[in-house]
Enzyme design. Structure first.
Site, short mmCIF file in Angstrom:
data_model
loop_
_atom_site.label_atom_id
_atom_site.label_comp_id
_atom_site.label_asym_id
_atom_site.label_seq_id
_atom_site.Cartn_x
_atom_site.Cartn_y
_atom_site.Cartn_z
N GLU A 322 0.81 -1.22 0.00
CA GLU A 322 0.00 0.00 0.00
C GLU A 322 0.85 1.28 0.00
O GLU A 322 0.81 2.06 0.97
CB GLU A 322 -0.94 0.00 1.20
CG GLU A 322 -1.85 -1.20 1.24
CD GLU A 322 -2.92 -1.09 2.34
OE1 GLU A 322 -2.91 -0.11 3.08
OE2 GLU A 322 -3.75 -2.00 2.44
N GLU A 534 -5.37 -8.54 0.69
CA GLU A 534 -5.80 -8.40 2.09
C GLU A 534 -7.29 -8.09 2.08
O GLU A 534 -7.75 -7.32 1.24
CB GLU A 534 -5.12 -7.23 2.80
CG GLU A 534 -3.73 -7.45 3.30
CD GLU A 534 -3.19 -6.21 4.05
OE1 GLU A 534 -3.97 -5.46 4.67
OE2 GLU A 534 -1.97 -6.00 3.97
C1 GAL Z 1 -4.03 -2.61 5.66
C2 GAL Z 1 -2.60 -2.76 6.11
C3 GAL Z 1 -2.44 -3.74 7.23
C4 GAL Z 1 -3.53 -3.65 8.29
C5 GAL Z 1 -4.89 -3.59 7.64
C6 GAL Z 1 -6.04 -3.41 8.60
O1 GAL Z 1 -4.20 -1.41 5.01
O2 GAL Z 1 -1.81 -3.19 5.03
O3 GAL Z 1 -1.17 -3.55 7.78
O4 GAL Z 1 -3.29 -2.65 9.17
O5 GAL Z 1 -4.93 -2.53 6.71
O6 GAL Z 1 -6.20 -2.09 8.96
#
Ligand code: GAL
Length: 632
Positions: A322, A534
């Site tokens: 990200e 994710e």
């Molecule tokens: C994403 C990030 C993770 C985690 C997740 C939940 O943006 O890559 O590290 O924090 O959000 O907030």
């Protein structure tokens, strides 16, 4: 995590008409009449028309966390002072003032910038008893006429052969043991100690102690049937001083070699991210980290070292997690305290974007020249957006602005044009956003083998009340430069989906938009393969429960529903829309240090009891649901 780093979502009460940004370090309660705020503290404001009955969001770099209730807004804003108010922490030295001393004394000096570090309760790798005995699975939660069990969801559709059914984590968020085995401090080791940064004042010094408990963690997910784990390597473990001319830490190299081998032995595919927001602090001290051109060669050198060490054992690689979220954070407290000369809170994000893209491209070039086996890309975040008011051209433009400043800033150069989105070039002068030379463009275009998206949610966008044109011309408009608002409710005021925990106000479950979103990703940034790199959810108020309430914690219906609905929409996306999705990674393998929300926002499919001596893990219902869904 979007809360403090870029997209600060303001929960606007039904009767509020004005949102005020404050630089006050203390909590400021604003109600509809906006009382009690000294004008010196007001650094910006927007008027929300009363037609905006509920939630909007702005990018507000100076605000870093907020909570809400029905009748008032609480905004916790960043202190403006550059000095730390915690007497045990020295203020960060001027960039460039710390000599490059790569000796143990030099490392100790860097750790002095952090202050005392908590010693973990376990200091060697633990060999677990295997196989892990799974507890009996939870019974059906709802009557079958209301909700089918995971195995009965779309039973005729299967994920493609070889689909990566994974969980995800990141070094800073799970490893702990921050000072062990030669690691140097990372920027987050420092940032988490700055006043007011972490809501519950926790650090990630120990957190899940995955650094020593990884064998058990891998065995636990393997027992569930998870076949992949996306995790990151800590740059500061491989190069404690970060820099290309500094010594490599063999203990760090050996550690991840064993982590990777452990995954392979358990038939869990390791998916490796080189950088998940935790740069070595040394590089900030030497030259200002990602706000400096010096970062490019140091990152490429680090990447080459890691590629060489693990070539053949890892197939899927990410350079950056990200980048848009990471870079937009550099303009905010406390990261704005460690910027080099000439870079400030306003332009830091775009200087970083420029250097980071060059670092990404250089690393991928090296990957290809070194004939590293496998595939490489970076992880995008965010969503494209949908016009809030249908058939409203300003809202259509707002979506384009959102897409350009969100995913497009990195995805356009890499996947489609070799250049920044036109909207960015039209808005940002070159001293904010450096322009690429033709040579640079050529080097950046095509530097990804697949598209990866952290697709947590999808919302609407609308134009700012003052109009996009007026906002774009006004550099002091709080919505400048992206000049659009994110809207989490429909025109009638209904939420786009169920809310998550109040600590993650940016997150609502929006499975009904997943297919539209994936069509958009694929249309705009086409590749032969996509990973849902994710996705995840915080069960509301879970972080408020004590370990004695374990049976209430492990029952996480909202998170379970989130996963079941997202995965079934993903199946439809693959089978009915022809989108080539080849993997999905649940965030997170277990509860962890959720950046500014510390240990209080829990994203895990496993609970971690932070008060128990061995940091005991327990599967939640969502873990079983995921495993059942995969098995069928
Ligand atoms: C994403 C990030 C993770 C985690 C997740 C939940 O943006 O890559 O590290 O924090 O959000 O907030």
């Amino acid at each position: 995590m979007y809360l403090s780093l870029s997209y600060t979502t303001l929960f606007v009460c039904l009767y509020c008409v004005e949102v005020v940004y404050s630089q006050d370090a203390s909590r400021t309660i604003l109600n509809a009449s906006r009382t009690g705020l000294p004008s010196s503290d007001v650094v910006g404001s927007i008027t929300i028309p009363t037609t905006f009955t509920s939630v909007s969001s702005v990018e507000a770099s100076s605000i870093f966390s907020l909570t809400s209730s029905a009748s008032f807004i609480i905004i916790t804003a960043a202190p403006t002072s550059t000095a730390s108010s915690n007497p045990s922490i020295a203020p960060f030295p001027p960039v460039g003032s710390i000599p490059r001393d790569y000796s143990p004394a030099g490392l100790a000096r860097l750790w002095d910038l952090i202050g005392p570090v908590e010693i973990p309760p376990i200091t060697t790798t633990v060999i677990p008893q295997t196989p892990i005995a799974l507890p009996s699975p939870p019974p059906a939660l709802y009557p079958s006429f209301f909700a089918v069990t995971p195995k009965d969801i779309l039973p005729d559709l299967k994920f493609p052969k070889g689909f990566l059914f994974g969980v995800a984590s990141a070094a800073y968020q799970v490893e702990g043991a921050v000072k062990d085995e030669g690691k140097g401090p990372s920027v987050w080791d420092w940032a988490s100690r700055q006043p007011g940064v972490i809501v519950d004042n926790s650090t990630a010094d120990v957190v899940d102690l995955h650094y020593y408990l990884y064998k058990e963690d891998v065995a636990r997910i393997a027992a569930l049937g998870v076949n992949a784990h996306s995790f990151s390597i800590s740059w500061a473990r491989i190069f404690p001083f970060g820099a290309a001319d500094s010594p490599v830490n063999q203990e760090g190299i050996d550690h991840y070699a064993d982590v990777i081998a452990t995954h392979l032995e358990s038939n869990v595919t390791p998916v490796v991210t080189l950088f998940h927001w935790d740069p070595p602090l040394a590089l900030s001290a030497y030259y200002g980290g990602f706000a400096s051109p010096n970062i490019v060669d140091d990152f490429i050198h680090y990447a080459k070292t890691v590629f060489t060490a693990y070539n053949g054992s890892v197939h899927t690689w990410y350079t950056f997690n990200e980048p848009q979220v990471f870079c937009s954070g550099l303009g905010s407290f406390p990261f704005n305290l460690i910027l080099p000369n000439g870079v400030n809170s306003s332009n830091a994000q775009f200087q970083c974007s420029y250097y980071l893209l060059k670092a990404h491209a250089g690393a991928v070039k090296a990957f290809r020249e070194m004939h590293i086996t496998g595939e490489i890309a970076f992880k995008s975040a965010d969503y494209v957006g949908m016009p809030w008011r249908t058939n409203n051209t300003e809202d259509v433009d707002a979506v384009e602005r959102h897409a350009a400043f969100g995913i497009g800033i990195f995805a356009d150069p890499v996947y489609t044009t070799g250049d920044w989105p036109q909207i960015l070039k039209d808005t940002l002068p070159p001293d904010y956003l450096p322009r690429f030379t033709q040579e640079e463009s050529k080097e950046i275009l095509g530097t990804a083998d697949f598209f990866a998206i952290d697709a947590y949610r999808t919302y609407w966008n609308t134009a700012p009340p003052e109009g996009i044109g007026a906002c774009v011309k006004n550099l002091s408009d709080p919505l400048w430069p992206s000049c659009n608002l994110e809207v989490m409710v429909d025109l009638n005021g209904w939420a786009s989906g169920p809310a998550s925990d109040p600590l993650t106000p940016w997150l609502q479950a929006t499975p009904q938009f997943l297919r539209t979103s994936f069509k958009e990703y694929h249309r705009r940034w086409p590749t032969p393969k996509i990973y849902l790199s994710e996705f995840g959810f915080t069960q509301p108020f879970e972080g408020m429960r004590t370990p004695a309430e374990l049976f209430q914690i492990t029952e996480d219906p909202e998170r379970t529903n989130y996963y079941m609905t997202y995965l079934s929409e993903l199946l439809l996306s693959i089978h009915e829309d022809g989108i080539p999705v080849e993997g999905a990674f649940a965030w997170a393998i277990m509860d962890n240090a959720e950046w500014n929300s510390g240990l209080s926002a829990r994203f895990g499919i496993q609970y971690v009891n932070y008060s128990s001596p061995n940091l005991e893990r327990s599967y939640k219902r969502s873990a079983f649901a995921l495993c059942k869904f995969m098995a069928f």
